[in-house]
Design a protein around this motif. Structure first.
Motif, PDB file in Angstrom:
ATOM      1  N   UNK A 343       0.841  -1.200   0.000  1.00 42.71           N
ATOM      2  CA  UNK A 343       0.000   0.000   0.000  1.00 42.71           C
ATOM      3  C   UNK A 343       0.881   1.257   0.000  1.00 42.71           C
ATOM      4  N   UNK A 344       0.514   2.279  -0.742  1.00 36.13           N
ATOM      5  CA  UNK A 344       1.288   3.529  -0.737  1.00 36.13           C
ATOM      6  C   UNK A 344       1.184   4.238   0.613  1.00 36.13           C
ATOM      7  N   UNK A 345       2.157   5.070   0.951  1.00 38.02           N
ATOM      8  CA  UNK A 345       2.170   5.743   2.256  1.00 38.02           C
ATOM      9  C   UNK A 345       0.925   6.575   2.531  1.00 38.02           C
ATOM     10  N   UNK A 346       0.423   7.282   1.523  1.00 39.76           N
ATOM     11  CA  UNK A 346      -0.753   8.127   1.742  1.00 39.76           C
ATOM     12  C   UNK A 346      -1.974   7.280   2.078  1.00 39.76           C
ATOM     13  N   UNK A 347      -2.077   6.118   1.461  1.00 43.60           N
ATOM     14  CA  UNK A 347      -3.218   5.236   1.725  1.00 43.60           C
ATOM     15  C   UNK A 347      -3.156   4.691   3.143  1.00 43.60           C
ATOM     16  N   UNK A 348      -1.970   4.279   3.594  1.00 42.48           N
ATOM     17  CA  UNK A 348      -1.818   3.777   4.959  1.00 42.48           C
ATOM     18  C   UNK A 348      -2.166   4.853   5.982  1.00 42.48           C
ATOM     19  N   UNK A 351      -5.991   5.256   6.070  1.00 42.96           N
ATOM     20  CA  UNK A 351      -6.643   4.128   6.734  1.00 42.96           C
ATOM     21  C   UNK A 351      -6.452   4.196   8.239  1.00 42.96           C
ATOM     22  N   UNK A 352      -5.239   4.551   8.680  1.00 43.63           N
ATOM     23  CA  UNK A 352      -4.970   4.640  10.119  1.00 43.63           C
ATOM     24  C   UNK A 352      -5.849   5.694  10.781  1.00 43.63           C
ATOM     25  N   UNK A 353      -5.999   6.840  10.131  1.00 39.54           N
ATOM     26  CA  UNK A 353      -6.809   7.912  10.713  1.00 39.54           C
ATOM     27  C   UNK A 353      -8.282   7.551  10.678  1.00 39.54           C
ATOM     28  N   UNK A 354      -8.736   6.953   9.594  1.00 39.98           N
ATOM     29  CA  UNK A 354     -10.139   6.553   9.512  1.00 39.98           C
ATOM     30  C   UNK A 354     -10.469   5.509  10.570  1.00 39.98           C
ATOM     31  N   UNK A 355      -9.581   4.532  10.766  1.00 41.20           N
ATOM     32  CA  UNK A 355      -9.804   3.496  11.778  1.00 41.20           C
ATOM     33  C   UNK A 355      -9.799   4.095  13.177  1.00 41.20           C
ATOM     34  N   UNK A 356      -8.894   5.038  13.420  1.00 46.04           N
ATOM     35  CA  UNK A 356      -8.850   5.686  14.731  1.00 46.04           C
ATOM     36  C   UNK A 356     -10.107   6.509  14.986  1.00 46.04           C
ATOM     37  N   UNK A 363     -18.876   5.298  13.578  1.00 47.36           N
ATOM     38  CA  UNK A 363     -18.834   5.400  12.116  1.00 47.36           C
ATOM     39  C   UNK A 363     -19.334   6.774  11.675  1.00 47.36           C
ATOM     40  N   UNK A 364     -19.086   7.059  10.409  1.00 50.45           N
ATOM     41  CA  UNK A 364     -19.581   8.311   9.832  1.00 50.45           C
ATOM     42  C   UNK A 364     -18.727   9.518  10.106  1.00 50.45           C
ATOM     43  N   UNK A 365     -17.450   9.324  10.450  1.00 51.46           N
ATOM     44  CA  UNK A 365     -16.571  10.444  10.768  1.00 51.46           C
ATOM     45  C   UNK A 365     -15.759  10.939   9.568  1.00 51.46           C
ATOM     46  N   UNK A 366     -15.758  10.172   8.488  1.00 51.89           N
ATOM     47  CA  UNK A 366     -14.946  10.542   7.319  1.00 51.89           C
ATOM     48  C   UNK A 366     -15.680  11.621   6.531  1.00 51.89           C
ATOM     49  N   UNK A 367     -15.270  12.860   6.704  1.00 54.33           N
ATOM     50  CA  UNK A 367     -15.975  14.010   6.145  1.00 54.33           C
ATOM     51  C   UNK A 367     -15.543  14.271   4.703  1.00 54.33           C
ATOM     52  N   UNK A 368     -16.252  15.214   4.075  1.00 56.82           N
ATOM     53  CA  UNK A 368     -15.879  15.651   2.725  1.00 56.82           C
ATOM     54  C   UNK A 368     -14.496  16.293   2.719  1.00 56.82           C
ATOM     55  N   UNK A 378     -14.467   6.824   1.570  1.00 57.71           N
ATOM     56  CA  UNK A 378     -14.638   5.854   2.657  1.00 57.71           C
ATOM     57  C   UNK A 378     -14.669   4.428   2.123  1.00 57.71           C
ATOM     58  N   UNK A 379     -15.256   4.234   0.962  1.00 57.63           N
ATOM     59  CA  UNK A 379     -15.322   2.891   0.379  1.00 57.63           C
ATOM     60  C   UNK A 379     -13.943   2.377  -0.014  1.00 57.63           C
ATOM     61  N   UNK A 380     -13.077   3.264  -0.481  1.00 58.05           N
ATOM     62  CA  UNK A 380     -11.738   2.844  -0.875  1.00 58.05           C
ATOM     63  C   UNK A 380     -10.902   2.383   0.314  1.00 58.05           C
ATOM     64  N   UNK A 381     -11.202   2.889   1.495  1.00 55.44           N
ATOM     65  CA  UNK A 381     -10.421   2.539   2.686  1.00 55.44           C
ATOM     66  C   UNK A 381     -10.803   1.179   3.254  1.00 55.44           C
ATOM     67  N   UNK A 382     -11.895   0.613   2.786  1.00 53.12           N
ATOM     68  CA  UNK A 382     -12.362  -0.655   3.344  1.00 53.12           C
ATOM     69  C   UNK A 382     -11.428  -1.818   3.029  1.00 53.12           C
ATOM     70  N   UNK A 383     -10.651  -1.689   1.959  1.00 53.34           N
ATOM     71  CA  UNK A 383      -9.768  -2.785   1.543  1.00 53.34           C
ATOM     72  C   UNK A 383      -8.752  -3.137   2.625  1.00 53.34           C
ATOM     73  N   UNK A 384      -8.245  -2.129   3.299  1.00 51.68           N
ATOM     74  CA  UNK A 384      -7.169  -2.327   4.277  1.00 51.68           C
ATOM     75  C   UNK A 384      -7.674  -2.281   5.715  1.00 51.68           C
ATOM     76  N   UNK A 385      -8.938  -1.979   5.903  1.00 49.18           N
ATOM     77  CA  UNK A 385      -9.477  -1.753   7.240  1.00 49.18           C
ATOM     78  C   UNK A 385      -9.361  -2.984   8.130  1.00 49.18           C
ATOM     79  N   UNK A 386      -9.723  -4.149   7.603  1.00 45.58           N
ATOM     80  CA  UNK A 386      -9.706  -5.372   8.406  1.00 45.58           C
ATOM     81  C   UNK A 386      -8.294  -5.708   8.888  1.00 45.58           C
TER      82      UNK A 386
END
Length: 430
Positions: A343-348, A351-356, A363-368, A378-386
């Motif tokens: 995964x590229x650094x920006x994606x990691x 994902x870390x901030x969204x999970x935190x 849920x529902x904290x990922x703003x525009x 938010x959908x793109x971050x689901x790949x690495x969330x688990x």
């Protein structure tokens, strides 16, 4: 005479005699119209052109209301509250307010014309605070509609406006700077298959090395960006150079030395690195490895690591201290895991901030704003969330617990004690 009370409008029939401030009026008015006309004539002038001007302080019983049920103009300004009182009195007496006004030449008790209001005030006068009129209900409904529109029509927040006067924030070209980072982050990435070319080391050994370096970094109290650059240098070097097992720890120490020279003000000396390695390597070996690594990397130390994106994305998320610490706890867990190199650094970082965010606030904290500045929905971050949630769940178990011990201290707000967001995995697996 009609008196309008603020909470309960009541009609009171006029009596023959009314007493105001100790003086009797009534009969004199009926018998001496000429005298009253003269008084009105004397009051009329450039400073007081309206004959029916009543000072409410002098005649409190009148309450500023004339016979035709319209409020008298006092010295008070036409505020929203006063405009509502006017509208309320007209609302209570709809038939009488339709009567045409008479001029002062035919009626001594003519009304002082109201000061014109703005169009918005005419259309929506604000009622008095203690009344529950139709106007108040209408305004309340409009406010609720506006609030609902604000919820559904979220806009991107300007996160750099507050730093306009800070030269270190480089507001003028910060967007271009991070656009360049996103463009060049591929140069800092390595192939997730590079370990296949290593004959004497494996993924588990790399994880042990980085877990140990995280503790060394914490003991030396180095800057956060130094740790991320250290791990990046290790992976880029191992992707180009084959290393035997007994030299792997030396690679890690020299990578930290190079990162300190690039990021730190006070750099650990070579003897310190020899000491923490339990003198497994000599000073000469450290310097020889430093030359080999620099030549292999072509002296390229300026690469975008997850740290630079973490700082930018946390600002977009308008984070507090708690969110920041938990985000860094999760991203450092990702540094240890070899499988996260794909995964590229920006994606990691995203994902870390969204999970935190989801772990702390639901849920529902990922703003525009987050989506705009990170470039990830938010959908793109689901790949690495688990994977990230899984690392969090096992951080306190097993042999590699360096990150958990670090963030289980008061200095880092006991961020490691937060419960993993397993509900996120369950929710998105449905």
């Amino acid at each position: 005479m009609v008196i309008s009370d603020e909470n309960n409008s009541v009609q009171i029939k006029p009596t023959n005699v009314q007493e105001m401030n100790g003086r009797k009026f009534g009969a004199e008015i009926r018998t001496n119209r000429r005298a009253l006309t003269a008084i009105n004539h004397n009051l009329r002038g450039p400073n007081n052109p309206y004959p029916c001007l009543v000072n409410k302080r002098d005649y409190p019983e009148s309450n500023g209301i004339c016979d035709n049920n319209l409020p008298l103009q006092s010295h008070r300004p036409i505020t929203r509250k006063y405009a509502a009182q006017i509208a309320g009195s007209r609302h209570n007496f709809p038939e009488e307010t339709k009567k045409p006004k008479t001029s002062s030449s035919t009626n001594e008790f003519s009304v002082w014309e109201d000061i014109p209001l703005t169009d918005s005030e005419k259309d929506h006068p604000v009622p008095m605070s203690l009344e529950h009129s139709d106007f108040e209900i209408s305004d309340k409904n409009q406010m609720e509609e506006v609030e609902m529109e604000d919820i559904f029509e979220e806009s991107v927040v300007d996160i750099d406006g507050c730093d306009a006067k800070d030269p270190l924030a480089v507001v003028e070209y910060v967007d271009d700077l991070f656009a360049y980072y996103k463009k060049m982050e591929s140069s800092s990435c390595v192939s997730p298959e590079y370990m296949a070319q290593q004959s004497d080391i494996n993924e588990r050994m790399r994880a042990i090395l980085i877990d140990w370096l995280i503790e060394v970094h914490h003991k030396f109290e180095l800057r956060e960006e130094t740790l991320f650059l250290t791990v990046n240098i290790i992976d880029r070097f191992l992707a180009k150079q084959s290393v035997v097992r007994k030299k792997l720890q030396l690679v890690g120490l020299v990578a930290m030395l190079l990162a300190c020279k690039y990021e730190e003000v006070s750099v650990p000396v070579v003897d310190d690195l020899v000491f923490i390695s339990d003198k497994a390597y000599s000073r000469k070996e450290v310097l020889e490895m430093e030359k080999l690594m620099l030549n292999s990397l072509q002296f390229n130390m300026s690469v975008p690591t997850p740290y630079v994106f973490m700082r930018r994305f946390l600002k977009a998320a308008q984070s507090d201290r708690k969110l920041e610490l938990l985000s860094f706890f999760l991203i450092e867990l990702c540094l240890v895991e070899f499988e996260m190199l794909k995964y590229p650094p920006s994606y990691l970082a995203a994902v870390a901030i969204y999970t935190a965010q989801s772990t702390l606030y639901g849920v529902g904290q990922w703003s525009k704003t987050c989506e705009w500045h990170t470039g990830y929905s938010e959908d793109q971050l689901m790949e690495c969330l688990a994977l990230v949630v899984g690392f969090h769940g096992k951080a306190a178990n097993g042999k590699l617990t360096g990150v958990h011990r670090k963030y289980n201290t008061s200095k880092f707000g006991y961020a490691a004690k937060c419960e993993p967001a397993h509900f996120l995995v369950q929710m998105h697996s449905l």
